[in-house]
Design a protein around this motif. Structure first.
Motif, PDB file in Angstrom:
ATOM      1  N   GLU A   1       1.991   3.751 -11.902  1.00  0.00           N
ATOM      2  CA  GLU A   1       2.715   3.263 -13.085  1.00  0.00           C
ATOM      3  C   GLU A   1       3.977   2.511 -12.689  1.00  0.00           C
ATOM      4  O   GLU A   1       4.307   1.468 -13.276  1.00  0.00           O
ATOM      5  CB  GLU A   1       3.061   4.446 -13.989  1.00  0.00           C
ATOM      6  N   ILE A   2       4.707   3.028 -11.685  1.00  0.00           N
ATOM      7  CA  ILE A   2       5.934   2.355 -11.246  1.00  0.00           C
ATOM      8  C   ILE A   2       5.609   1.015 -10.588  1.00  0.00           C
ATOM      9  O   ILE A   2       6.224  -0.014 -10.903  1.00  0.00           O
ATOM     10  CB  ILE A   2       6.721   3.268 -10.289  1.00  0.00           C
ATOM     11  N   LEU A   3       4.637   1.000  -9.681  1.00  0.00           N
ATOM     12  CA  LEU A   3       4.286  -0.234  -8.976  1.00  0.00           C
ATOM     13  C   LEU A   3       3.760  -1.300  -9.931  1.00  0.00           C
ATOM     14  O   LEU A   3       3.948  -2.501  -9.684  1.00  0.00           O
ATOM     15  CB  LEU A   3       3.255   0.070  -7.889  1.00  0.00           C
TER      16      LEU A   3
ATOM     17  N   PRO B   1      -0.340  -4.711   5.227  1.00  0.00           N
ATOM     18  CA  PRO B   1       0.395  -5.061   3.999  1.00  0.00           C
ATOM     19  C   PRO B   1       1.813  -5.520   4.340  1.00  0.00           C
ATOM     20  O   PRO B   1       2.288  -5.327   5.470  1.00  0.00           O
ATOM     21  CB  PRO B   1       0.413  -3.750   3.221  1.00  0.00           C
ATOM     22  N   ASP B   2       2.486  -6.103   3.376  1.00  0.00           N
ATOM     23  CA  ASP B   2       3.881  -6.483   3.599  1.00  0.00           C
ATOM     24  C   ASP B   2       4.755  -5.234   3.769  1.00  0.00           C
ATOM     25  O   ASP B   2       5.764  -5.274   4.470  1.00  0.00           O
ATOM     26  CB  ASP B   2       4.400  -7.324   2.429  1.00  0.00           C
TER      27      ASP B   2
ATOM     28  N   ILE C   1       0.865  -1.179   0.000  1.00  0.00           N
ATOM     29  CA  ILE C   1       0.000   0.000   0.000  1.00  0.00           C
ATOM     30  C   ILE C   1       0.902   1.229   0.000  1.00  0.00           C
ATOM     31  O   ILE C   1       1.897   1.272   0.727  1.00  0.00           O
ATOM     32  CB  ILE C   1      -0.930   0.036   1.223  1.00  0.00           C
ATOM     33  N   MET C   2       0.552   2.204  -0.817  1.00  0.00           N
ATOM     34  CA  MET C   2       1.307   3.454  -0.851  1.00  0.00           C
ATOM     35  C   MET C   2       0.365   4.609  -0.547  1.00  0.00           C
ATOM     36  O   MET C   2      -0.660   4.783  -1.200  1.00  0.00           O
ATOM     37  CB  MET C   2       1.972   3.660  -2.210  1.00  0.00           C
TER      38      MET C   2
ATOM     39  N   CYS D   1       3.528  -7.759  -7.893  1.00  0.00           N
ATOM     40  CA  CYS D   1       2.959  -7.708  -6.553  1.00  0.00           C
ATOM     41  C   CYS D   1       1.600  -7.030  -6.636  1.00  0.00           C
ATOM     42  O   CYS D   1       1.282  -6.332  -7.592  1.00  0.00           O
ATOM     43  CB  CYS D   1       3.874  -6.955  -5.593  1.00  0.00           C
ATOM     44  N   GLN D   2       0.802  -7.252  -5.616  1.00  0.00           N
ATOM     45  CA  GLN D   2      -0.496  -6.595  -5.522  1.00  0.00           C
ATOM     46  C   GLN D   2      -0.293  -5.268  -4.803  1.00  0.00           C
ATOM     47  O   GLN D   2       0.221  -5.230  -3.683  1.00  0.00           O
ATOM     48  CB  GLN D   2      -1.478  -7.476  -4.741  1.00  0.00           C
ATOM     49  N   SER D   3      -0.679  -4.187  -5.448  1.00  0.00           N
ATOM     50  CA  SER D   3      -0.418  -2.878  -4.858  1.00  0.00           C
ATOM     51  C   SER D   3      -1.610  -1.955  -5.033  1.00  0.00           C
ATOM     52  O   SER D   3      -2.407  -2.106  -5.965  1.00  0.00           O
ATOM     53  CB  SER D   3       0.821  -2.238  -5.499  1.00  0.00           C
TER      54      SER D   3
END
Length: 320
Positions: free
Chosen positions: A52-54, A83-84, A32-33, A59-61
């Motif tokens: 776009e970067i993730l 989240p991790d 998560i960001m 991974c699930q983001s």
């Protein structure tokens, strides 16, 4: 003729791109960001650029844009989702508060440089570019315990992971950042303000319950960025004992060039608990955030404040 055409690739063929490799030091499946678009150097396009970067990684983001009305609820929901890793693109204060809430048992936290001073991100990733720091954390990150301190004045409690400056020299912090940013005019203006407000009252402080001493200011530096601390055994305490404007200017010059420990008005040592008091309220800068403390405050060292997702060994050199 037909044979030649048959050998050519169809014009509708789809070219697939392999996902970029994630770090081998820790499992990163759910990320998560949190993005604060109104903070420092972030801007309104940052959330889309982060997505776009993730998307380049396997991974699930999800990217959450923080809003004023739901700010605290969004942060709490992200922490509760476990989240991790939790990436934070915001100012120093927001990143510090989220790291404090995560604590040593919460998700890994990656505080990206999105503020003005960016003390913690620069210490962890060695860059003020949030995109570079994000990729570095994703590709080389490992769980890193981060030590810090906690300042309490009986009214508020605030954690720090880089440095806390208490006393009138705290007013020099904006001048130093202006010098680093190549803005000498702004640095001069901040410096003049610091000189005008200096010498309004000295601090009295005690380290680890020892005898009380006087100082113009007290600087408490975490092991993460202290050049004098090789292990997480405590905070570096630097007492500044300037007594006139000439000494203050000399101290300021040393602070701006990085060799401030060589100044004869500075004494240093390691400590785990600190008591600070003054006759009036105490100006302070805590991890780059200016504040005004009550006339008495306490500080304690926290050996494992939170777990960061950062390269090992540290990417950046110790800076203070």
């Amino acid at each position: 003729m037909n044979e030649t055409l048959d050998q050519q690739a169809p014009s509708s063929a789809v070219v697939t791109t392999e996902p970029r490799a994630l770090t081998s030091h820790v499992t990163l499946e759910r990320l998560i960001m949190l993005v604060n678009p109104t903070s420092g150097s972030v801007g309104p396009r940052a959330a889309g650029e982060a997505q776009e970067i993730l998307a380049e990684y396997a991974c699930q983001s999800s990217v959450v844009e923080l809003t004023g009305a739901d700010f605290d609820a969004q942060i709490l929901a992200a922490l509760d989702a476990r989240p991790d890793a939790l990436f934070v693109l915001a100012g120093d204060g927001t990143a510090g508060r989220i790291a404090s809430r995560a604590g040593p048992d919460g998700p890994l936290v990656a505080p990206l440089p999105g503020g003005t001073m960016n003390m913690l991100p620069k210490a962890l990733y060695g860059t003020g570019d949030w995109k570079a720091a994000l990729k570095l954390a994703l590709e080389e990150g490992a769980p890193q315990p981060v030590a810090g301190g906690e300042v309490s004045d009986g009214h508020v409690r605030q954690a720090f992971y880089c440095a806390a400056i208490m006393g009138s020299p705290a007013l020099w912090a904006p001048a130093r950042e202006a010098i680093r940013d190549g803005k000498p005019g702004l640095a001069w203006a901040y410096g003049r303000r610091a000189v005008r407000r200096a010498f309004t009252g000295r601090l009295r402080f005690s380290l680890d319950g020892g005898p009380e001493r006087k100082a113009e200011a007290l600087i408490l530096i975490s092991p993460l960025i202290s050049r004098a601390m090789e292990e997480d055994i405590g905070l570096e305490a630097a007492a500044v004992t300037t007594s006139n404007a000439a000494q203050a200017l000399r101290m300021a010059a040393h602070a701006m060039t990085g060799d401030w420990r060589q100044d004869p008005s500075v004494t240093t040592g390691a400590t785990q608990t600190v008591t600070v008091r003054a006759r009036s309220r105490i100006p302070a800068v805590i991890d780059g955030e200016p504040t005004l403390l009550r006339h008495e405050a306490r500080v304690k060292f926290i050996k494992k404040a939170f777990m960061a997702l950062a390269p090992t060994p540290a990417t950046s050199e110790k800076a203070v």
